[in-house]
Design an enzyme around this catalytic site. Structure first.
Site, PDB file in Angstrom:
ATOM      1  CD  GLU A 225      -8.083  39.820 -15.743  1.00 27.10           C
ATOM      2  OE1 GLU A 225      -7.090  39.067 -15.537  1.00 27.10           O
ATOM      3  OE2 GLU A 225      -8.590  40.499 -14.845  1.00 27.10           O
ATOM      4  CB  CYS A 259      -5.243  32.996 -20.344  1.00 28.56           C
ATOM      5  SG  CYS A 259      -6.633  33.015 -19.197  1.00 28.56           S
TER       6      CYS A 259
END
Length: 481
Positions: A225, A259
């Site tokens: 990720e 993110c």
């Protein structure tokens, strides 16, 4: 020098302990390779209970790590999705665990096909600093739901949260079921080289490559990720208040240290001034002051603060027009790591903030003439973790969806796709690989074992040698057409 020697000694001890724990978890898994539904549910309930009972301590620890972490942001973005993820998994786990029946061709009848979902074994999770609770609990929930043992490496940049989380896990689970690891970068590097049955890493693309390289030595499957430069497209006719308010929320949450935060805005050239004005208005309404405002989060540490400041200096020196949004005009450079959001206009590709993921409260605004131009701009660059489109025309929504790639996408919102329990979360290309959350998390940490089963009657004998029989010719005639 003394401090360095002490740190090396502590790291060596932690690494040795990690190897012992890994071996213990492997042995424990062999002794119980298929935990029951009841066992898994109880583990999830224990995790939920300890989170709820200690949420104030967790909020305080995160606040100390950031020097100022909004309590409400920690509740909204860390505690609430962690608890909701557990609740959703508890509700659906029984159905996920059931073997799924698959089609059997007439050629192989009588028989049955099923897929059984087996735990993989010992799972490793590497947690970043920006959401230290949620990005530890989310993978842990998925791993426990799939019946695995789990080792979690917390970030060294959130020492208070990492220490507390380790304490809570140690008080809740036996070490051979769930273990939390703390330590510096050398501990993390050794952790990623352990022969896990699956490894999930959340962090930067550059470190993700190192993690994947280490895992490859063991043929360990990885879920990465990562991040990237997630764009937000403002349509030519969307009400500017709607777009600016939602982009502003997405960028200001955790001071942009997310993110999936909007990394840059693609705005029609004739609407840039309107966007700047409306963004300033919306940000000011949410954060009328910054310095002593507990709602606005600080930058995690000096290293990240200096990195962001260097982006601004680089952009300024190369001709960018920087618009700082500091509603009360406070001095934020004296004893604080709080940064106002800065809009960057007239940027060029050679600027650092246009090359790297920003991961902070800086928002470049790129102009475009028509929608195809905006789409080409996105597609000419590495695939982002998220893409945001703001516009209410359905045909244009479909056009952007069809003609772009990203890990996830929101239409007329930002960030919220991550909080959807029944949507997979993950990147694509430079922004990562693999998914988790909800059912996809269960599947990621499960081995999907294909089982073909027949009983006494053996239809397969009709294709055994010697070949060229009437039965062979009939089978070929029936099934090769």
């Amino acid at each position: 020098m003394v401090a360095t020697v002490v740190q090396l000694t502590e790291s060596k001890k932690q690494i040795q302990q990690n190897h012992r724990i890994f071996d213990d978890q492997k042995k424990a898994f062999r002794n119980n390779p298929m935990p029951s539904l009841t066992e898994r549910q109880e583990n999830l309930k224990r995790l939920k209970r300890v989170l709820l009972a200690n949420q104030d301590r967790l909020l305080e620890a995160m606040d100390r790590d950031f020097s100022c972490r909004s309590r409400d942001e920690s509740l909204i973005a860390e505690v609430m999705p962690s608890v909701q993820g557990i609740n959703y998994t508890l509700k659906n786990l029984n159905g996920w665990m059931k073997p799924s029946k698959r089609h059997v061709s007439m050629l192989f009848q009588p028989a049955s096909n099923q897929v059984h979902y087996q735990p993989k074994g010992v799972v490793g999770v590497i947690v970043p600093w920006n959401y230290p609770l949620y990005l530890a609990v989310g993978p842990l929930v998925a791993s426990l739901s799939a019946g695995n043992r789990t080792m979690i490496k917390m970030s060294e940049f959130t020492p208070h949260t990492s220490a507390l989380f380790r304490e809570l896990i140690e008080s809740t689970f036996p070490e051979d079921l769930v273990s939390v690891v703390n330590g510096e970068a050398d501990v993390a590097a050794d952790f990623s080289a352990l022969p896990f049955d699956h490894l999930l890493f959340t962090g930067s693309t550059s470190v993700g490559k190192l993690v994947m390289k280490a895992a490859a030595e063991n043929l360990t499957p990885v879920t990465l990720e990562l991040g990237g430069k997630s764009p937000a497209i403002v349509a030519s006719d969307v009400p500017m208040e709607d777009a600016a308010q939602r982009i502003g929320f997405g960028k200001a949450l955790n001071a942009g240290q997310t993110c999936v935060a909007p990394d840059y805005v693609l705005c029609p050239a004739d609407r840039v001034d309107a966007f700047v004005d409306e963004f300033r208005k919306q940000f000011t309404a949410m954060y009328p002051t910054l310095r002593d405002n507990d709602d606005y989060t600080a930058i995690i540490n000096e290293r990240q603060y200096d990195r962001l400041q260097s982006y601004l200096e680089d952009a300024r020196s190369k001709g960018a027009n920087l618009i700082e949004i500091n509603p009360a005009q406070e001095n934020l450079k004296d004893g604080t790591r709080k940064m106002p959001i800065t809009l960057a206009l007239n940027t060029t590709p050679d600027m650092k903030l246009m090359q790297d993921e920003i991961f902070g409260p800086i928002l470049p605004i790129i102009t475009y003439g028509n929608l195809d131009e905006a789409i080409h701009y996105i597609n000419d660059r590495p695939r982002p973790l998220a893409l945001y489109y703001f516009g209410y025309e359905k045909s244009q929504q479909d056009y952007v969806t069809t003609n772009t790639h990203s890990g996830g996408m929101c239409i007329n919102d930002a960030l919220m796709h991550v909080a959807q329990d029944d949507l997979p979360f993950g990147g694509v290309g430079d922004s990562g690989m693999g998914h988790y959350h909800g059912k996809e998390g269960f599947l990621t940490f499960s081995h999907q074992r294909a089982i073909f089963s027949k009983q006494r009657f053996n239809s397969g004998k009709f294709v055994y040698a010697p070949h060229g029989t009437t039965a062979h010719k009939l089978i070929y005639k029936m099934f090769i057409r």
